[in-house]
Design a protein around this motif. Structure first.
Motif, PDB file in Angstrom:
ATOM      1  N   ALA A   1      37.980  56.845  33.032  1.00 51.22           N
ATOM      2  CA  ALA A   1      37.716  57.290  31.666  1.00 51.22           C
ATOM      3  C   ALA A   1      38.729  56.672  30.695  1.00 51.22           C
ATOM      4  O   ALA A   1      38.366  56.253  29.591  1.00 51.22           O
ATOM      5  CB  ALA A   1      37.772  58.811  31.584  1.00 51.22           C
ATOM      6  N   LYS A   2      39.984  56.595  31.115  1.00 62.01           N
ATOM      7  CA  LYS A   2      41.007  55.986  30.268  1.00 62.01           C
ATOM      8  C   LYS A   2      40.728  54.495  30.080  1.00 62.01           C
ATOM      9  O   LYS A   2      40.880  53.957  28.989  1.00 62.01           O
ATOM     10  CB  LYS A   2      42.390  56.176  30.895  1.00 62.01           C
ATOM     11  CG  LYS A   2      43.522  55.743  29.988  1.00 62.01           C
ATOM     12  CD  LYS A   2      44.871  55.713  30.683  1.00 62.01           C
ATOM     13  CE  LYS A   2      45.247  57.010  31.298  1.00 62.01           C
ATOM     14  NZ  LYS A   2      46.616  56.977  31.880  1.00 62.01           N
ATOM     15  N   TYR A   3      40.299  53.839  31.142  1.00 61.78           N
ATOM     16  CA  TYR A   3      39.977  52.416  31.074  1.00 61.78           C
ATOM     17  C   TYR A   3      38.781  52.173  30.153  1.00 61.78           C
ATOM     18  O   TYR A   3      38.787  51.233  29.359  1.00 61.78           O
ATOM     19  CB  TYR A   3      39.689  51.885  32.474  1.00 61.78           C
ATOM     20  CG  TYR A   3      39.373  50.408  32.516  1.00 61.78           C
ATOM     21  CD1 TYR A   3      40.370  49.469  32.303  1.00 61.78           C
ATOM     22  CD2 TYR A   3      38.082  49.966  32.764  1.00 61.78           C
ATOM     23  CE1 TYR A   3      40.096  48.117  32.335  1.00 61.78           C
ATOM     24  CE2 TYR A   3      37.794  48.617  32.793  1.00 61.78           C
ATOM     25  CZ  TYR A   3      38.800  47.692  32.586  1.00 61.78           C
ATOM     26  OH  TYR A   3      38.512  46.354  32.615  1.00 61.78           O
ATOM     27  N   ALA A   4      37.765  53.031  30.228  1.00 63.66           N
ATOM     28  CA  ALA A   4      36.597  52.898  29.355  1.00 63.66           C
ATOM     29  C   ALA A   4      36.983  53.095  27.891  1.00 63.66           C
ATOM     30  O   ALA A   4      36.499  52.371  27.004  1.00 63.66           O
ATOM     31  CB  ALA A   4      35.519  53.898  29.756  1.00 63.66           C
ATOM     32  N   ALA A   5      37.865  54.048  27.618  1.00 63.32           N
ATOM     33  CA  ALA A   5      38.327  54.264  26.244  1.00 63.32           C
ATOM     34  C   ALA A   5      39.101  53.043  25.745  1.00 63.32           C
ATOM     35  O   ALA A   5      38.961  52.639  24.580  1.00 63.32           O
ATOM     36  CB  ALA A   5      39.190  55.516  26.175  1.00 63.32           C
ATOM     37  N   HIS A   6      39.903  52.442  26.609  1.00 64.33           N
ATOM     38  CA  HIS A   6      40.660  51.240  26.242  1.00 64.33           C
ATOM     39  C   HIS A   6      39.718  50.086  25.913  1.00 64.33           C
ATOM     40  O   HIS A   6      39.914  49.369  24.925  1.00 64.33           O
ATOM     41  CB  HIS A   6      41.605  50.860  27.375  1.00 64.33           C
ATOM     42  CG  HIS A   6      42.338  49.573  27.156  1.00 64.33           C
ATOM     43  ND1 HIS A   6      43.303  49.432  26.185  1.00 64.33           N
ATOM     44  CD2 HIS A   6      42.221  48.369  27.768  1.00 64.33           C
ATOM     45  CE1 HIS A   6      43.762  48.186  26.211  1.00 64.33           C
ATOM     46  NE2 HIS A   6      43.119  47.523  27.167  1.00 64.33           N
ATOM     47  N   ILE A   7      38.682  49.886  26.717  1.00 63.78           N
ATOM     48  CA  ILE A   7      37.704  48.821  26.466  1.00 63.78           C
ATOM     49  C   ILE A   7      36.982  49.061  25.149  1.00 63.78           C
ATOM     50  O   ILE A   7      36.760  48.117  24.366  1.00 63.78           O
ATOM     51  CB  ILE A   7      36.704  48.725  27.636  1.00 63.78           C
ATOM     52  CG1 ILE A   7      37.420  48.298  28.916  1.00 63.78           C
ATOM     53  CG2 ILE A   7      35.553  47.793  27.318  1.00 63.78           C
ATOM     54  CD1 ILE A   7      38.053  46.927  28.851  1.00 63.78           C
ATOM     55  N   ASN A   8      36.630  50.316  24.868  1.00 61.74           N
ATOM     56  CA  ASN A   8      35.972  50.628  23.592  1.00 61.74           C
ATOM     57  C   ASN A   8      36.873  50.315  22.408  1.00 61.74           C
ATOM     58  O   ASN A   8      36.406  49.831  21.368  1.00 61.74           O
ATOM     59  CB  ASN A   8      35.532  52.086  23.557  1.00 61.74           C
ATOM     60  CG  ASN A   8      34.306  52.337  24.401  1.00 61.74           C
ATOM     61  OD1 ASN A   8      33.500  51.431  24.629  1.00 61.74           O
ATOM     62  ND2 ASN A   8      34.162  53.555  24.867  1.00 61.74           N
ATOM     63  N   GLU A   9      38.166  50.579  22.535  1.00 67.04           N
ATOM     64  CA  GLU A   9      39.113  50.249  21.466  1.00 67.04           C
ATOM     65  C   GLU A   9      39.194  48.743  21.258  1.00 67.04           C
ATOM     66  O   GLU A   9      39.251  48.272  20.114  1.00 67.04           O
ATOM     67  CB  GLU A   9      40.503  50.800  21.788  1.00 67.04           C
ATOM     68  CG  GLU A   9      40.619  52.290  21.687  1.00 67.04           C
ATOM     69  CD  GLU A   9      41.985  52.799  22.129  1.00 67.04           C
ATOM     70  OE1 GLU A   9      42.905  51.962  22.321  1.00 67.04           O
ATOM     71  OE2 GLU A   9      42.130  54.006  22.285  1.00 67.04           O
TER      72      GLU A   9
END
Length: 117
Positions: free
Chosen positions: A99-107
């Motif tokens: 989930a943290k990685y997905a949020a980073h990619i979205n940023e």
């Protein structure tokens, strides 16, 4: 090794029940934005690795994993009751940063979109 159709279905059913059981726990370390990412069940039903993620503080996921590993016996008995299975697997909860990685990619994607304008 790819899972068979029945093992995949069992994993998804177990994931659904785990979400319900964890949601009903009263431990404050487990409450909040805790997500069960995936469940990997061994073919002989001896063990199940549960990948969990918790949004919030940096060490929140580690605390939640520790609390869940301490409550693994309770979770195992509840799974056996709810799913009506004779042999419930031994659960090992593992931190997952998906989930943290997905949020980073979205940023990163949002930053690229701003640069194009």
């Amino acid at each position: 090794m790819p899972q068979s159709k029945n093992m995949a279905r069992l994993s998804e059913d177990m994931k659904r029940e785990l979400i319900a059981i964890i949601g009903g726990m009263k431990d404050p370390r487990v409450q909040g934005f805790l997500t069960v990412m995936r469940v990997e069940v061994a073919p002989d039903l001896s063990t199940a690795k549960v990948h969990v993620s918790k949004m919030g503080e940096e060490n929140a996921t580690a605390e939640a994993v520790g609390a869940l590993n301490r409550a693994a016996g309770h979770v195992r008995s509840e799974i056996a009751k709810r799913m009506h299975i004779r042999k419930a697997p031994e659960f090992r909860f593992v931190a997952d940063d998906g989930a943290k990685y997905a949020a980073h990619i979205n940023e990163l994607i949002a930053g690229l979109e701003r640069e194009e304008r």
